[in-house]
Design a protein around this motif. Structure first.
Motif, short mmCIF file in Angstrom:
data_model
loop_
_atom_site.label_atom_id
_atom_site.label_comp_id
_atom_site.label_asym_id
_atom_site.label_seq_id
_atom_site.Cartn_x
_atom_site.Cartn_y
_atom_site.Cartn_z
N GLY A 219 35.11 -50.84 -31.61
CA GLY A 219 34.30 -50.66 -30.41
C GLY A 219 34.69 -51.57 -29.27
O GLY A 219 34.59 -51.18 -28.10
N ASP A 220 35.14 -52.81 -29.58
CA ASP A 220 35.38 -53.77 -28.50
C ASP A 220 36.65 -54.60 -28.68
O ASP A 220 36.82 -55.61 -28.00
N CYS A 221 37.53 -54.19 -29.56
CA CYS A 221 38.77 -54.96 -29.79
C CYS A 221 39.99 -54.05 -29.64
O CYS A 221 39.94 -52.87 -29.99
#
Length: 330
Positions: A219-221
């Motif tokens: 999701g965020d990497c």
């Protein structure tokens, strides 16, 4: 003039103010030591300390402080004291941790070992770590599964109320072989690293480790950073279980239809596939077996398009079985 009501009101206000003050928690003390080691301390009774390393203020679902925090590459640590029910919290304590060497560059969050409580209070991550660590010491598994909730829900010993969705398949393929399950809900690569460094595999020497991790980082990497986290876990396993072979699975596809998350997963898998044949690793990507010819995931095998059901777990077990037999020398 009757001053009695006014005097009573002042006494009531003073008592209320005293009560609020007595309930206010003091922020935890932050103690820094050489090598980026940090300890947190609170004198409040029946309290817990939660911390972050990403610059955000700790909330009720942040990382619980369970052991010395190691930040050799430096960073910003924030911490708060919470009551056990996490309904009352202190102000934020903050410290900037300088890297031990001037030439050390920042590293991605995927390789910095931390605890997690993203599912608190429905999922007791700390308790599961304690129970599974004790269980593997007791049972000495010959095959050890490591991962996130996709692995946790496969099967094995029951430690909480979460349903094990592939227990029949697990019983058929793995119960006779003495297999342990170190899958943890909501885990990212950095959480697996923390567990490995804090007793998860102490005192055991499995012949084979089956590992699949990384979907919760998507999701965020960036894909490269997630792959870096997986490489770091392989390094940790080689240090702690040098005799164990590692069956590294490609991250499973997610979502009913092709989507950006699947594209990122494909990139992660392209990078970690390079580990095949190195560092005790055999790499295997069984993701396509969960897809229809049109590239779809069916609810018949993954009802939420992420976690398999019994039918999906059987696909998993059957797909890796030839490789498992080969690596186990069966």
């Amino acid at each position: 003039m009757n001053t009695r009501p006014l005097i009573l009101s002042l006494f009531a206000f003073s008592a209320l103010l005293h009560a609020e003050t007595s309930l206010k928690l003091a922020p935890p003390a932050i103690h820094k030591a050489a090598g980026g080691k940090v300890t947190l301390q609170s004198d409040a009774a029946d309290s817990t300390i939660l911390y972050t390393l990403d610059g955000t203020d700790p909330i009720a679902k942040s990382n619980p402080y369970l052991a010395v925090i190691e930040i050799p590459h430096g960073g910003t640590l924030k911490a708060r004291t919470f009551t056990k029910d996490r309904k009352t919290m202190s102000d934020v304590a903050e410290a900037v941790i300088r890297p031990g060497l001037s030439f050390v560059v920042p590293v991605p969050s995927t390789v910095v070992p931390v605890t997690q409580d993203r599912s608190w209070p429905s999922y007791d991550w700390q308790k599961r770590h304690e129970l599974t660590s004790a269980a593997v010491k007791r049972t000495k598994p010959q095959i050890l599964f490591i991962g996130d909730s996709i692995t946790h829900f496969f099967g094995g010993e029951q430690f909480d109320s979460y349903a094990l969705r592939g227990q029949q398949t697990w019983g058929e393929f793995y119960a006779p072989r003495n297999v342990g399950n170190l899958g943890f809900g909501w885990d990212k690569t950095e959480n697996v690293l923390w567990r490995l460094q804090h007793g998860a595999v102490d005192g055991i020497s499995p012949k084979l480790v089956v590992m699949m991790i990384g979907t919760n980082n998507t999701g965020d990497c960036a894909a490269s950073n997630i792959a870096f986290g997986i490489y770091s876990i392989v390094d940790e396993l080689n240090k702690r279980l040098p005799q164990s072979k590692i069956l590294l699975l490609g991250v499973f596809p997610r979502g009913e239809k092709p989507n950006p998350a699947r594209d990122k997963i494909a990139e992660i898998n392209r990078i970690i596939a390079k580990l095949d044949g190195r560092h005790n690793v055999t790499y295997l990507d069984i993701g396509p077996k969960f897809l229809t010819p049109e590239g779809l995931i069916s609810k018949e095998i993954m009802p939420d398009f992420l976690h398999p059901n019994e039918k999906g777990y059987r696909i998993w077990a059957e797909a890796i079985e030839p490789t498992v037999k080969k690596l186990m020398g069966e």
